[in-house]
Design an enzyme around this catalytic site. Structure first.
Site, PDB file in Angstrom:
ATOM      1  CD  GLN A 151      38.970  55.328  76.574  1.00  0.00           C
ATOM      2  OE1 GLN A 151      38.553  54.162  76.960  1.00  0.00           O
ATOM      3  NE2 GLN A 151      37.869  56.572  75.959  1.00  0.00           N
ATOM      4  CD  GLU A 280      31.601  57.635  79.717  1.00  0.00           C
ATOM      5  OE1 GLU A 280      32.491  56.956  80.421  1.00  0.00           O
ATOM      6  OE2 GLU A 280      31.429  58.537  78.800  1.00  0.00           O
ATOM      7  CG  HIS A 304      32.453  60.143  86.792  1.00  0.00           C
ATOM      8  ND1 HIS A 304      32.433  61.619  86.524  1.00  0.00           N
ATOM      9  CD2 HIS A 304      32.758  60.077  84.944  1.00  0.00           C
ATOM     10  CE1 HIS A 304      32.067  62.077  85.144  1.00  0.00           C
ATOM     11  NE2 HIS A 304      32.554  61.636  84.246  1.00  0.00           N
ATOM     12  CD  GLU A 305      33.571  56.140  84.418  1.00  0.00           C
ATOM     13  OE1 GLU A 305      32.885  56.851  83.125  1.00  0.00           O
ATOM     14  OE2 GLU A 305      34.779  57.340  84.851  1.00  0.00           O
ATOM     15  CG  HIS A 308      29.441  58.681  82.024  1.00  0.00           C
ATOM     16  ND1 HIS A 308      28.880  59.909  80.769  1.00  0.00           N
ATOM     17  CD2 HIS A 308      30.657  59.089  82.063  1.00  0.00           C
ATOM     18  CE1 HIS A 308      30.080  61.096  81.237  1.00  0.00           C
ATOM     19  NE2 HIS A 308      31.193  60.479  82.052  1.00  0.00           N
ATOM     20  CD  GLU A 327      32.637  63.055  80.873  1.00  0.00           C
ATOM     21  OE1 GLU A 327      32.467  63.581  81.950  1.00  0.00           O
ATOM     22  OE2 GLU A 327      32.801  61.957  80.133  1.00  0.00           O
ATOM     23  CG  ASP A 382      42.445  63.698  74.163  1.00  0.00           C
ATOM     24  OD1 ASP A 382      41.184  63.162  74.856  1.00  0.00           O
ATOM     25  OD2 ASP A 382      43.330  63.943  74.104  1.00  0.00           O
ATOM     26  CE1 TYR A 390      34.530  64.521  83.367  1.00  0.00           C
ATOM     27  CE2 TYR A 390      36.176  65.759  81.604  1.00  0.00           C
ATOM     28  CZ  TYR A 390      35.507  64.594  81.962  1.00  0.00           C
ATOM     29  OH  TYR A 390      35.908  63.105  81.017  1.00  0.00           O
TER      30      TYR A 390
HETATM   31 ZN   LIG Z   1      32.639  61.258  82.133  1.00  0.00          ZN
END
Ligand SMILES: [Zn+2]
Length: 611
Positions: A151, A280, A304-305, A308, A327, A382, A390
């Site tokens: 990730q 994504e 959503h993904e 992207h 986002e 983060d 978002y």
């Molecule tokens: Zn997203």
């Protein structure tokens, strides 16, 4: 000798300096990465070489040192070599700077004037590679084979690849990945179906956080000509059924904002420890299995993904302070796709639930973190990944839709994705483009939109739209009836209606009331993770002990941060709950990805400090 003017790119414009990278792309810039890696499960290590193809730019007279600076985090660097042609390499001098807990350490590599290729031999740390999660067989669905996934977002790719880890530095890449026999490697690029010693090629320039790898007992099932699902064999059929609308979603998205430019769109279903809903990664979205509900009620995640692939992957935030460009645009786009496939009723409900999340987030975030173009200097990126970029970002676009009309906004967005395709841009650039190409068309409408308040101020402007749902008005009536002790008809309720019902009940309910809800609606036994997580939160808040076993089971299998973080936080509000939280976490922590571990460690630490 490579000496030319730097390309006109986002990172050179004012305000685009990326405080989260040590890289020096204005002097020496990586443009392609060739990886040759071996995934060694019994050593929990990825080992191999990265060949970086670079451009060097004119050195200011004062600056004597010709070097490239890369980002690394807990990497073991064995050797660096430089080459003018990619054929003949000579060993070069390198120097690892001081390590920072958030940023990792800069890797300085000396260059010759004619250097065009840099080869780094390295391995990842078995215990400190923050992008990697190594799963033992018992943590997978099949329980027979080990599993690894990465990730990268936001700044974790540097923990498995030495590179300029800034979203403003786009690279093409290719990779050879060797792994244990019987296991399949897949990456964020077109994937081959059969061979297990694969060569991957991504020939579109992507930001570093979108380079991703997973290795496990994986099989493929198509859901359409361009779409399909990768998953462990026991999960595959259920996942393919759940995601069977994916091809339709790609078509709906293309109709809105232009061609899908990445070839295939596949989904990889990961084990339940995956810290996010989805990631994504180009060509291959990584997804949590917690959205497989059996009724497609949680597939907004796929919309959503997929969205992207335009907002985020095609047009990328140049720094993590511009994260709302990824986002906010994506949430708006996601709901437009949902509306096409599942209709207005469902989309309205999702928008209202998003608005509720935003209101909660606004209550809990300090003013400085309610700003879309958030300041993240000296902080972990983060920290900026709250619901603000978002939902507040999406609401900003919704207001533009309301003031300019859908047709105008859609034309504008289609052009925007085309104009900035495969580029990384800042908030400032995006707003400048919006002023010139949308606002200039209708200055009266533009005057009604307080752009400054949306982007640079906390809270919501007074003009902010408030999403509404007729279906939820009926649920509100049901809540009132239930609270009066009347029976209510929930037979036709969707997941979204259940969510609104549970959220709409009083925060504090006595034991008898919790028991009555559970007996009537079997909430502790719910197979829908969204409903279950909401119910478990209510159970923790109201000390409803009958749900404790399910809470324990949930927290020791699911690592999705959106679910587990609020549950631990709710447990930590009193001494008994805190003891319970510490006991569960002692068993659960090894099952979580480092991203979730970091968040829960911080929660527990702040509780200990408060004592
Ligand atoms: Zn997203």
């Amino acid at each position: 000798m490579t000496s030319c003017k730097p390309p006109k790119a986002a990172h050179n414009e004012p305000g685009a300096h990326d405080v989260h990278s040590y890289g020096n792309p204005d002097r020496a810039r990586v443009k392609h990465i060739g990886l040759d890696l071996e995934v060694i499960f019994d050593q929990r290590t990825v080992k191999g070489t990265a060949v970086l193809t670079i451009d060097q730019f004119a050195l200011p007279a004062k600056q004597a040192k010709r070097e490239i600076v890369l980002d690394t985090r807990a990497l073991q660097i064995d050797k660096t070599e430089v080459s003018p042609d990619g054929l003949k390499y000579t060993e070069g001098r390198f120097d690892m700077g001081k390590s920072d807990p958030i940023l990792g350490a800069p890797l300085h590599i000396d260059l010759a004037p004619d250097t065009k290729f840099v080869r780094v031999s390295y391995s990842t740390s078995p215990s400190a590679a923050a992008a990697l999660q190594w799963l033992a067989p018992e943590q997978t669905a099949g329980k027979e084979h080990a599993f690894l996934y990465t990730q990268g977002e936001a700044i974790l790719t540097r923990s498995w690849i030495p590179l300029q880890d800034s979203p403003a530095v786009r690279v093409t890449w290719d990779a050879h990945v060797k792994t244990a026999p019987g296991l399949k490697a897949v990456m964020s690029a077109p994937n081959c179906l059969d061979a297990n010693d694969c060569h991957f090629v991504m020939d579109h320039p992507v930001p570093s956080y979108l380079i991703a790898l997973a290795v496990g007992d994986l099989q493929f099932q198509a859901t359409g000509p361009r779409t399909g699902v990768w998953a462990e064999p026991s999960v595959l059929a259920g996942a393919a059924a759940e995601f069977s609308d994916t091809e339709k979603m790609v078509e709906a998205a293309e109709k809105l904002y232009g061609p899908y430019r990445w070839g295939r769109y596949d989904l990889l279903v990961l084990p339940p420890s995956f810290p996010f809903g989805g990631m994504e990664n180009p060509c291959l979205t990584f997804a949590t299995p917690t959205v497989i509900a059996g009724d497609k009620s949680l597939v907004s995640l796929v919309a959503h993904e997929l969205a992207h692939s335009w907002s985020g992957n095609l047009v990328t935030n140049a720094t993590w302070s511009d994260f709302w460009l990824n986002e906010g645009y994506t949430v708006y786009f996601e709901r437009r796709i949902l509306e096409q496939i599942y209709g207005k009723k469902r989309t309205d409900m999702e928008a209202v639930l998003g608005y509720q999340d935003l209101q909660d987030e606004l209550k809990s975030q300090p003013a400085k973190d309610q700003i879309l173009n958030v300041n993240l200097d000296g902080r972990d990126p983060d920290d900026g990944m709250t619901d603000i970029p978002y939902e507040k970002g999406a609401l900003f676009l919704l207001e533009i839709e309301q003031k300019f009309g859908r047709a105008k906004l859609d034309l504008y967005l289609k052009d925007y994705f085309d104009r900035f395709a495969f580029r990384s841009i800042t908030t400032k650039e995006s707003l400048e483009y919006m002023r010139q190409h949308l606002f200039a068309q209708d200055p009266d409408a533009a005057l009604k939109i307080p752009v400054n308040a949306w982007v640079y101020q906390p809270g919501l402007p007074a003009t902010a739209p408030k999403p509404e749902s007729e279906a939820f008005q009926a649920v509100d009536t049901a809540i009132a009836a239930w609270m009066k002790g009347q029976t209510i008809d929930t037979a036709q309720w969707s997941t979204q209606e259940w969510m609104h019902f549970l959220r709409g009940l009083p925060e504090h309910l006595d034991a008898a009331h919790m028991k009555k809800l559970d007996a009537k609606f079997h909430l502790t036994a719910s197979k829908n993770n969204e409903i279950l997580a909401q119910w478990l939160l209510m159970a923790v808040r109201n000390r409803y002990a009958a749900a404790n076993a399910r809470l324990d089971g949930f927290l020791t299998t699911v690592g999705r941060r959106k679910y587990v973080k609020p549950l631990y936080a709710a447990m930590l509000t009193d001494a008994t709950g805190a003891k319970h939280a510490v006991a569960i976490y002692a068993r659960a922590r090894p099952l979580y990805h480092p991203i979730t571990q970091t968040s829960i460690d911080a929660l527990l630490a702040s509780r200990a400090e408060a004592k």
